[in-house]
Write a protein that holds these residues in place. Structure first.
Motif, PDB file in Angstrom:
ATOM      1  N   ILE A 653       0.836  -1.211   0.000  1.00 43.11           N
ATOM      2  CA  ILE A 653       0.000   0.000   0.000  1.00 43.11           C
ATOM      3  C   ILE A 653       0.864   1.252   0.000  1.00 43.11           C
ATOM      4  CG2 ILE A 653      -1.764   1.264   1.276  1.00 43.11           C
ATOM      5  CD1 ILE A 653      -2.815  -1.359   2.341  1.00 43.11           C
ATOM      6  N   LYS A 654       1.981   1.231   0.762  1.00 40.55           N
ATOM      7  CA  LYS A 654       2.863   2.394   0.826  1.00 40.55           C
ATOM      8  C   LYS A 654       3.473   2.692  -0.539  1.00 40.55           C
ATOM      9  CE  LYS A 654       7.067   4.034   3.132  1.00 40.55           C
ATOM     10  NZ  LYS A 654       8.144   3.676   4.089  1.00 40.55           N
ATOM     11  N   ASN A 655       3.935   1.650  -1.231  1.00 41.17           N
ATOM     12  CA  ASN A 655       4.515   1.849  -2.569  1.00 41.17           C
ATOM     13  C   ASN A 655       3.478   2.386  -3.549  1.00 41.17           C
ATOM     14  OD1 ASN A 655       6.935   0.878  -1.560  1.00 41.17           O
ATOM     15  ND2 ASN A 655       6.550  -1.223  -2.260  1.00 41.17           N
ATOM     16  N   LEU A 656       2.234   1.862  -3.459  1.00 42.81           N
ATOM     17  CA  LEU A 656       1.179   2.324  -4.363  1.00 42.81           C
ATOM     18  C   LEU A 656       0.858   3.797  -4.121  1.00 42.81           C
ATOM     19  CD1 LEU A 656      -0.961   1.582  -6.516  1.00 42.81           C
ATOM     20  CD2 LEU A 656      -2.510   0.999  -4.636  1.00 42.81           C
ATOM     21  N   VAL A 657       0.769   4.217  -2.866  1.00 47.26           N
ATOM     22  CA  VAL A 657       0.461   5.618  -2.553  1.00 47.26           C
ATOM     23  C   VAL A 657       1.582   6.528  -3.017  1.00 47.26           C
ATOM     24  CG1 VAL A 657       0.081   7.245  -0.668  1.00 47.26           C
ATOM     25  CG2 VAL A 657      -1.070   5.022  -0.638  1.00 47.26           C
ATOM     26  N   GLN A 670      -4.237  -1.744  -7.639  1.00 51.00           N
ATOM     27  CA  GLN A 670      -3.473  -2.969  -7.471  1.00 51.00           C
ATOM     28  C   GLN A 670      -4.409  -4.052  -6.956  1.00 51.00           C
ATOM     29  OE1 GLN A 670       0.090  -2.629  -5.198  1.00 51.00           O
ATOM     30  NE2 GLN A 670       0.382  -4.840  -4.991  1.00 51.00           N
ATOM     31  N   CYS A 671      -4.262  -5.260  -7.514  1.00 50.69           N
ATOM     32  CA  CYS A 671      -5.119  -6.386  -7.161  1.00 50.69           C
ATOM     33  C   CYS A 671      -4.326  -7.383  -6.323  1.00 50.69           C
ATOM     34  CB  CYS A 671      -5.666  -7.048  -8.427  1.00 50.69           C
ATOM     35  SG  CYS A 671      -6.689  -8.500  -8.089  1.00 50.69           S
ATOM     36  N   PHE A 672      -4.842  -7.719  -5.159  1.00 49.87           N
ATOM     37  CA  PHE A 672      -4.236  -8.736  -4.314  1.00 49.87           C
ATOM     38  C   PHE A 672      -4.746 -10.118  -4.736  1.00 49.87           C
ATOM     39  CE2 PHE A 672      -3.798  -4.964  -1.678  1.00 49.87           C
ATOM     40  CZ  PHE A 672      -2.521  -5.118  -1.151  1.00 49.87           C
ATOM     41  N   PRO A 673      -3.965 -11.152  -4.514  1.00 49.50           N
ATOM     42  CA  PRO A 673      -4.426 -12.506  -4.860  1.00 49.50           C
ATOM     43  C   PRO A 673      -5.581 -12.930  -3.959  1.00 49.50           C
ATOM     44  CG  PRO A 673      -2.353 -12.601  -3.657  1.00 49.50           C
ATOM     45  CD  PRO A 673      -2.591 -11.158  -3.946  1.00 49.50           C
ATOM     46  N   PRO A 674      -6.349 -13.980  -4.365  1.00 51.48           N
ATOM     47  CA  PRO A 674      -7.446 -14.456  -3.513  1.00 51.48           C
ATOM     48  C   PRO A 674      -6.952 -14.890  -2.137  1.00 51.48           C
ATOM     49  CG  PRO A 674      -7.634 -15.389  -5.709  1.00 51.48           C
ATOM     50  CD  PRO A 674      -6.305 -14.690  -5.660  1.00 51.48           C
ATOM     51  N   VAL A 692      -7.178   4.926   1.072  1.00 46.78           N
ATOM     52  CA  VAL A 692      -7.170   4.198  -0.194  1.00 46.78           C
ATOM     53  C   VAL A 692      -8.503   3.487  -0.341  1.00 46.78           C
ATOM     54  CG1 VAL A 692      -6.070   2.352  -1.503  1.00 46.78           C
ATOM     55  CG2 VAL A 692      -4.660   3.945  -0.203  1.00 46.78           C
ATOM     56  N   GLU A 693      -9.084   3.484  -1.548  1.00 45.33           N
ATOM     57  CA  GLU A 693     -10.346   2.811  -1.823  1.00 45.33           C
ATOM     58  C   GLU A 693     -10.109   1.319  -1.993  1.00 45.33           C
ATOM     59  OE1 GLU A 693     -13.896   2.795  -5.204  1.00 45.33           O
ATOM     60  OE2 GLU A 693     -12.264   4.271  -5.282  1.00 45.33           O
ATOM     61  N   SER A 694     -10.936   0.498  -1.349  1.00 48.06           N
ATOM     62  CA  SER A 694     -10.781  -0.962  -1.419  1.00 48.06           C
ATOM     63  C   SER A 694     -12.136  -1.595  -1.718  1.00 48.06           C
ATOM     64  CB  SER A 694     -10.230  -1.517  -0.111  1.00 48.06           C
ATOM     65  OG  SER A 694     -11.109  -1.243   0.962  1.00 48.06           O
ATOM     66  N   VAL A 695     -12.137  -2.546  -2.678  1.00 50.71           N
ATOM     67  CA  VAL A 695     -13.351  -3.237  -3.098  1.00 50.71           C
ATOM     68  C   VAL A 695     -13.032  -4.712  -3.260  1.00 50.71           C
ATOM     69  CG1 VAL A 695     -15.204  -3.383  -4.802  1.00 50.71           C
ATOM     70  CG2 VAL A 695     -14.141  -1.172  -4.319  1.00 50.71           C
ATOM     71  N   ILE A 707      -7.343  -2.493  -4.523  1.00 52.15           N
ATOM     72  CA  ILE A 707      -7.201  -1.188  -3.866  1.00 52.15           C
ATOM     73  C   ILE A 707      -6.870  -0.162  -4.930  1.00 52.15           C
ATOM     74  CG2 ILE A 707      -6.508  -2.181  -1.656  1.00 52.15           C
ATOM     75  CD1 ILE A 707      -3.617  -1.517  -2.358  1.00 52.15           C
ATOM     76  N   THR A 708      -7.366   1.076  -4.728  1.00 52.96           N
ATOM     77  CA  THR A 708      -7.155   2.171  -5.677  1.00 52.96           C
ATOM     78  C   THR A 708      -6.738   3.396  -4.886  1.00 52.96           C
ATOM     79  OG1 THR A 708      -8.860   1.280  -7.123  1.00 52.96           O
ATOM     80  CG2 THR A 708      -8.178   3.561  -7.507  1.00 52.96           C
ATOM     81  N   ALA A 709      -5.556   3.933  -5.217  1.00 53.72           N
ATOM     82  CA  ALA A 709      -5.032   5.142  -4.574  1.00 53.72           C
ATOM     83  C   ALA A 709      -5.282   6.343  -5.470  1.00 53.72           C
ATOM     84  CB  ALA A 709      -3.549   4.984  -4.289  1.00 53.72           C
ATOM     85  N   HIS A 710      -5.790   7.451  -4.898  1.00 55.39           N
ATOM     86  CA  HIS A 710      -6.091   8.671  -5.634  1.00 55.39           C
ATOM     87  C   HIS A 710      -5.033   9.720  -5.309  1.00 55.39           C
ATOM     88  CE1 HIS A 710     -10.139   7.347  -6.923  1.00 55.39           C
ATOM     89  NE2 HIS A 710     -10.087   6.637  -5.793  1.00 55.39           N
ATOM     90  N   LYS A 711      -4.577  10.393  -6.334  1.00 59.33           N
ATOM     91  CA  LYS A 711      -3.522  11.394  -6.176  1.00 59.33           C
ATOM     92  C   LYS A 711      -4.060  12.586  -5.380  1.00 59.33           C
ATOM     93  CE  LYS A 711      -0.093  13.977  -8.829  1.00 59.33           C
ATOM     94  NZ  LYS A 711       0.423  14.303 -10.182  1.00 59.33           N
ATOM     95  N   GLY A 712      -3.295  13.004  -4.365  1.00 59.93           N
ATOM     96  CA  GLY A 712      -3.682  14.123  -3.524  1.00 59.93           C
ATOM     97  C   GLY A 712      -4.616  13.758  -2.409  1.00 59.93           C
ATOM     98  N   LYS A 713      -5.216  12.563  -2.422  1.00 60.48           N
ATOM     99  CA  LYS A 713      -6.128  12.145  -1.384  1.00 60.48           C
ATOM    100  C   LYS A 713      -5.506  11.089  -0.478  1.00 60.48           C
ATOM    101  CE  LYS A 713     -10.681  10.058  -0.737  1.00 60.48           C
ATOM    102  NZ  LYS A 713     -11.871   9.496  -1.409  1.00 60.48           N
TER     103      LYS A 713
END
Length: 770
Positions: A653-657, A670-674, A692-695, A707-713
């Motif tokens: 998560i840190k690298n993605l942000v 980024q998609c995590f494995p099952p 970070v948004e997670s679905v 998980i989806t990271a948004h720039k500035g958020k």
């Protein structure tokens, strides 16, 4: 009607000779071959006229030229020559004299002399082909069907009526007579009678010894069948009489003489046998009918499946001259019911001893046709039913009559669509916005109006006219019949108390604690004696410990504290001091019940004093201790169980942000494995910390997290969960032991920890004296 294309100038066409509709030649060929057009030939899609010959070639409208060429000066699809077709007039013999044209030929313009119906009077001049029936006032006078009388009617159309005079007629044998209309069975008269009475003739033959055995017949009777001139053989037919005469038999002189017998076995075939064996008469040559058969005959069912009854051959003595094969349905013990499907594919045959090959279904289909009004009257069949063939030749109009469909109109056709406004009478006087329609009820009025809500709280704007019950969304707040409560339902229709009585909690204060009664509304009766369930907030003297308990539990604690204080003050009374006991049972002190401070309270108090002595700002957080509150206790507990997994997820998560904030893209995913449910829960909770948004997607066992990271958020926290857990897991020094001086006299009093701290002498460790 069979295609959606436009008929062009040089396209091969076909024209119906009944309704004169024009179709593409290829399209009408396909229609003529389709099952929908079949009806003892094929039906025209426009007028439903049945024709036997299928369309094969492209001809002009008059039919003289095949594949006519298009000329700019001529009508398209015409030959340019005179039409020449016979006109539609009943008695017009003049051919059409205009150029080859589509549609029906015009009325004949010639004038001719016409006669009336009976032909005695002539009228001139008259338009040729005119359908007017000419009738004079003279008697017809034509000979009627009996060829004896004439017609007495005035000049009329069609054939004359049969003669209505009644006459007596006798049958051919002269025994029976009848009264009929004159001219009946005129052709059957043979000079003596007109009809056959279907009885035996009974007339004496020429031999004057026998009577005629034929049914009543015209003309003379046949010669006697026993006449010597007609009988040439013995009764069995095997030996000629001439040969018997040579053997010494006397010659027959009249029909009354016996026919000599040859003495052989009769051998005439009997009717009682079967297809396998033929029974013959075993008697000697004889006259008359053969006697009963003495042989046995095996009777089978008509399909030949069974031949036994009760385990024995179904045999009987042929006692009759004629035995028919009996079907299985007449045999109660042997039969076979056919289980094959009928031609429709839905019903079973079910017949006994069936010999049919096709198994046709004779039931009526009865399914509703596509028109929805009639049912299929064809025999039960496979596939879909044919379209409804019933048509109407009346014009079909919309409700206002402006839009019209002209006949023929297929059954089930809906009224045409009308673009005019509806002209029906409506309940309101607002302008009409919907078009003319065929439904019985008009659409609801959507004109925007002002209406009061159901509770009469406010007047709402822009409400459609057809809406009646409008809720403003506010609380009803009407006073209930109990006069203590108000309705808490949202704006509603009808009475506030649908159930009949108020059930809201009573708000009267209790006499002991002052909290509301909270029992169901009991207007007119005293509050019941129940346990108070109100919540009371308790805290210690320093304010660190806070709890919410029931009022009953708080009162019990206060009574315990008051008893301890009472015992302490009683000891003072023994020493001669005065004590005010009234303060121990006041309601104010009951509400101010305090919790007892614990060891942690003393530690925090010591740290506060040290901070004041060292002049440390309490708002500062040099060791980043308070920042750890962003992680929940459950997340910390899960991290302690699987620290390696949490470390890997935090790193991802840190690298993605960081990549999202440094890059140009507005977001990254980024998609995590099952993984299992516990690990997915950790990822969702960490994603909230990092913004970070997670679905979660897919179903078990392949459910994964994206998980989806948004720039500035999205941003990384100051301290990671891994570092926090590692810091907590390190061994700490034991906390200092608080030196508390306790007096023996106060130890038995049971005072609170806060009072003990206040009585402790203050030690100033920084008071250094020279």
């Amino acid at each position: 009607m069979v295609c959606c294309d436009v008929i062009r100038l040089m396209a091969p066409v076909w024209s119906c000779q009944s309704c004169f509709h024009v179709f593409h030649l290829n399209c009408i060929k396909k229609w003529a071959r389709s099952p929908a057009s079949q009806a003892d030939g094929w039906r025209c899609p426009a007028c439903q006229n049945v024709a036997l010959k299928h369309p094969t070639s492209y001809t002009c409208f008059c039919g003289k030229v095949t594949n006519p060429e298009w000329q700019r000066s001529e009508i398209p699809h015409s030959c340019g020559d005179m039409c020449g077709k016979k006109r539609s007039g009943a008695d017009c013999n003049h051919p059409c004299n205009i150029l080859c044209h589509p549609g029906p030929c015009p009325q004949c313009p010639a004038f001719v002399t016409k006669a009336c119906i009976c032909g005695r009077t002539r009228y001139s001049p008259m338009r040729c082909g005119q359908a007017t029936v000419l009738q004079c006032d003279k008697v017809c006078g034509a000979v009627l069907n009996c060829a004896e009388h004439t017609c007495s009617q005035v000049c009329h159309r069609g054939q004359c009526q049969p003669c209505q005079l009644l006459v007596q007629q006798v049958c051919y044998c002269g025994v029976t007579s009848r009264e009929v209309l004159c001219g009946t069975d005129k052709d059957g008269f043979d000079g003596s009678g007109h009809f056959s009475c279907q009885k035996l003739c009974g007339k004496m033959l020429e031999c004057e010894a026998h009577q005629c055995q034929q049914v009543c017949h015209p003309g003379p009777c046949q010669p006697c069948p026993r006449s010597p001139s007609l009988v040439k053989t013995c009764p069995c037919g095997q030996t000629p009489l001439a040969k018997l005469l040579e053997l010494g038999y006397s010659e027959r002189q009249s029909c009354s003489d016996l026919i000599p017998s040859c003495g052989k076995t009769c051998n005439k075939p009997l009717a009682c046998g079967s297809s396998d064996s033929i029974h013959i008469c075993e008697k000697l040559c004889h006259e008359g009918s053969c006697g009963p058969c003495s042989l046995t005959s095996t009777i089978r069912c008509r399909c030949g499946f069974k031949t036994k009854v009760g385990g024995e051959n179904m045999s009987r003595i042929c006692l009759e001259t004629k035995i028919k094969l009996r079907p299985c349905c007449s045999l109660s013990d042997i039969y076979k019911r056919c289980n094959k499907k009928r031609s429709c594919g839905r019903h079973k045959c079910g017949e006994l001893c069936c010999v049919s090959v096709e198994h046709k279904c004779h039931l009526i289909c009865g399914y509703k046709l596509n028109c929805g009004l009639h049912r299929c009257q064809e025999p039960c069949h496979r596939g879909n039913c044919e379209p409804c063939w019933q048509s109407s030749f009346d014009e079909l109009t919309c409700h206002c009559g402006q839009s019209v469909l002209y006949p023929p109109i297929a059954c089930g056709t809906k009224p045409p669509e009308c673009k005019n406004l509806c002209t029906r009478r409506h309940e309101c006087d607002h302008p009409v916005f919907h078009n003319c329609h065929s439904e019985e009820k008009c659409p609801p009025c959507t004109y925007l109006t002002q209406k009061w809500c159901m509770g009469k709280h406010e007047q709402r704007n822009n409400i459609p006219c057809h809406l009646q019950d409008i809720s403003c969304g506010l609380t009803c707040n009407k006073e209930l019949p109990c006069e203590m409560h108000h309705c808490k339902r949202l704006c509603h229709r009808g009475e506030c108390l649908a159930e009949g009585s108020c059930h809201q909690p009573c708000t009267l204060p209790r006499p002991d604690c002052g909290h509301p009664c909270a029992a169901p509304c009991h207007k007119g009766s005293s509050c019941p004696r129940t346990t108070c369930t109100a919540k009371v907030a308790l805290q210690c003297d320093c304010g660190r410990r806070k709890e919410t308990v029931h009022c009953t539990d708080a009162a019990t604690s206060y009574q315990r504290y008051a008893a301890i204080a009472m015992a302490s003050k009683l000891s003072d009374m023994q020493l001669g001091d005065s004590v005010d006991i009234g303060q121990l049972i006041t309601k104010k002190e009951l509400k101010q019940t305090r919790l007892e401070c614990d060891q942690e309270c003393a530690t925090l108090e010591r740290n506060r004093r040290l901070a004041e002595a060292l002049q440390i700002d309490s708002s500062a957080d040099p060791f980043n201790i308070r920042s750890t509150s962003i992680y929940s206790d459950s997340l910390k507990e899960d991290a302690r169980k699987d620290l390696k997994f949490v470390t890997e997820v935090e790193e991802e998560i840190k690298n993605l942000v960081e990549l999202t904030n440094k890059g140009k893209q507005p977001k990254r995913s980024q998609c995590f494995p099952p993984m299992n449910r516990e690990h997915r829960k950790i990822i969702h909770e960490l994603a909230e910390v990092y913004a970070v948004e997670s679905v979660s997607y897919d179903s078990e066992p392949k459910r994964n997290v994206v998980i989806t990271a948004h720039k500035g958020k999205s941003a990384c926290p100051a301290s990671s969960l891994t570092s926090l857990i590692e810091r907590e897991m390190t061994v700490r020094a034991p906390p200092p032991i608080a030196h508390i001086k306790q007096h023996s006299s106060k130890a038995a009093s049971g005072s609170t920890w806060s009072k003990m701290v206040k009585e402790e002498p203050v030690i100033d460790y920084f008071d250094v004296q020279d």
